[in-house]
Design a protein around this motif. Structure first.
Motif, short mmCIF file in Angstrom:
data_model
loop_
_atom_site.label_atom_id
_atom_site.label_comp_id
_atom_site.label_asym_id
_atom_site.label_seq_id
_atom_site.Cartn_x
_atom_site.Cartn_y
_atom_site.Cartn_z
N ARG A 187 2.71 -3.66 -16.16
CA ARG A 187 3.38 -2.67 -15.32
C ARG A 187 4.85 -3.02 -15.12
N MET A 246 -5.37 -4.41 -10.43
CA MET A 246 -4.36 -5.36 -10.87
C MET A 246 -4.58 -6.74 -10.28
N ALA A 247 -5.14 -6.83 -9.06
CA ALA A 247 -5.43 -8.14 -8.48
C ALA A 247 -6.49 -8.88 -9.28
N LEU A 295 -3.47 4.43 -5.23
CA LEU A 295 -2.69 3.18 -5.23
C LEU A 295 -3.54 2.00 -4.80
N SER A 296 -4.43 2.23 -3.83
CA SER A 296 -5.32 1.15 -3.39
C SER A 296 -6.24 0.72 -4.52
N LEU A 328 -0.50 -6.48 -14.10
CA LEU A 328 0.73 -6.46 -13.31
C LEU A 328 1.95 -6.73 -14.18
N SER A 351 -2.50 7.49 -1.74
CA SER A 351 -2.78 6.16 -1.18
C SER A 351 -4.11 5.62 -1.69
N ALA A 389 -5.62 1.07 -7.73
CA ALA A 389 -4.79 0.40 -8.75
C ALA A 389 -4.45 -1.03 -8.34
N ALA A 390 -4.14 -1.23 -7.05
CA ALA A 390 -3.82 -2.59 -6.57
C ALA A 390 -5.02 -3.51 -6.69
N ALA A 391 -6.20 -3.01 -6.37
CA ALA A 391 -7.40 -3.84 -6.51
C ALA A 391 -7.67 -4.19 -7.97
#
Length: 280
Positions: free
Chosen positions: A217, A207-208, A200-201, A214, A197, A203-205
């Motif tokens: 991916r 990609m944002a 993933l957090s 994104l 987690s 990676a999400a930050a």
């Protein structure tokens, strides 16, 4: 007549020689008892000359003797009934004392080993019998070696062979071990979920901040799915493309009032022609 006398003397000489000569093997020591009293000199390996009728030779084995101790049943300090067997390794260091001071040193060592084994069972807990045998072996060796020295015997080592548990105790220990393994598996799984987690957090930050990542991916996912040779492949419409059209497809001056009107009225503004056709 002379021949008969010579023959008798020859037979007597051979008999005397056979009665006075003994062979002591390499791993033995010979004790000479003359009229029942032991001679201080111990006969070494080889030929030993004795006085017929007066002397009697007793051989003592100097090898290391392996003596199994029968299984002894006892109750441990934490009230568990167990059966424990052991093996004792010992050797004679003083053949005179071993032959004179005790009737049968092997039997004596065996009895002391059994009583010492029962004593060590009562003083120990079950976990010590199962996992801490080295210390128990040392304790058994000291307990047996103390009286054995008075018999001319030295205890080389003592080993606990097996610890037999009741069936109910075996089932309880199996359930305990299974619960412990399940607990460890759950802890490891939870740690893995936590680390995943966190990654993933991050990676999400990332990609944002970088919308192109994104899209890369998404393309990578398409490649992975197409490798399965499926007959139908459904691709989602890229959201970033809609945002790009919405951002650069119309002027900011028109987009701002429209956005404000939606926020105030709760619905999108009607086209200009539709506004003219509405009834007054």
């Amino acid at each position: 007549m002379v021949v008969e006398i010579v023959s008798v003397l020859a037979v007597a000489g051979v008999t005397w020689l056979a009665a006075s000569v003994r062979v002591v093997k390499q791993f033995e020591r010979g004790l000479v008892f003359r009229f029942g009293r032991v001679r201080p000199k111990v006969r070494e390996p080889g030929l030993a000359m004795l006085m017929p009728v007066a002397d009697r030779l007793q051989k003592v084995n100097m090898q290391i003797v392996t003596l199994p101790v029968p299984a002894q049943e006892g109750i441990t300090r934490d009230n568990v009934t167990v059966r424990v067997d052991a093996v004792v390794y010992f050797k004679v260091i003083d053949p005179v004392v071993a032959a004179v001071n005790v009737q049968d040193y092997r039997f004596a060592v065996g009895q002391v080993a059994q009583t010492s084994l029962r004593s060590i069972i009562g003083k120990s807990e079950l976990d010590d019998l199962l996992s801490n045998r080295e210390r128990l072996n040392e304790g058994l060796e000291i307990m047996i070696d103390s009286p054995a020295l008075d018999w001319g015997v030295h205890i080389d080592r003592v080993e606990i062979k097996d610890v037999a548990l009741p069936e109910t105790m075996k089932r309880s220990m199996s359930r305990q071990a299974e619960a412990e393994r399940e607990r460890r598996a759950r802890v490891i799984s939870a740690d893995g979920e936590l680390q995943a987690s966190e990654k993933l957090s991050q990676a999400a930050a990332r990609m944002a901040d970088t919308p192109a990542a994104l899209q890369l991916r998404l393309l990578e996912t398409v490649v992975q799915v197409s490798a399965e040779k499926n007959s139908t492949l459904v691709l989602p419409f890229p959201v970033e493309l809609l945002r790009f059209v919405d951002r650069f497809g119309r002027p900011d001056a028109e987009a701002k009032p429209a956005t404000e009107e939606v926020a105030e009225n709760g619905h999108a503004p009607l086209p200009r022609a539709a506004e003219d056709d509405r009834p007054g």
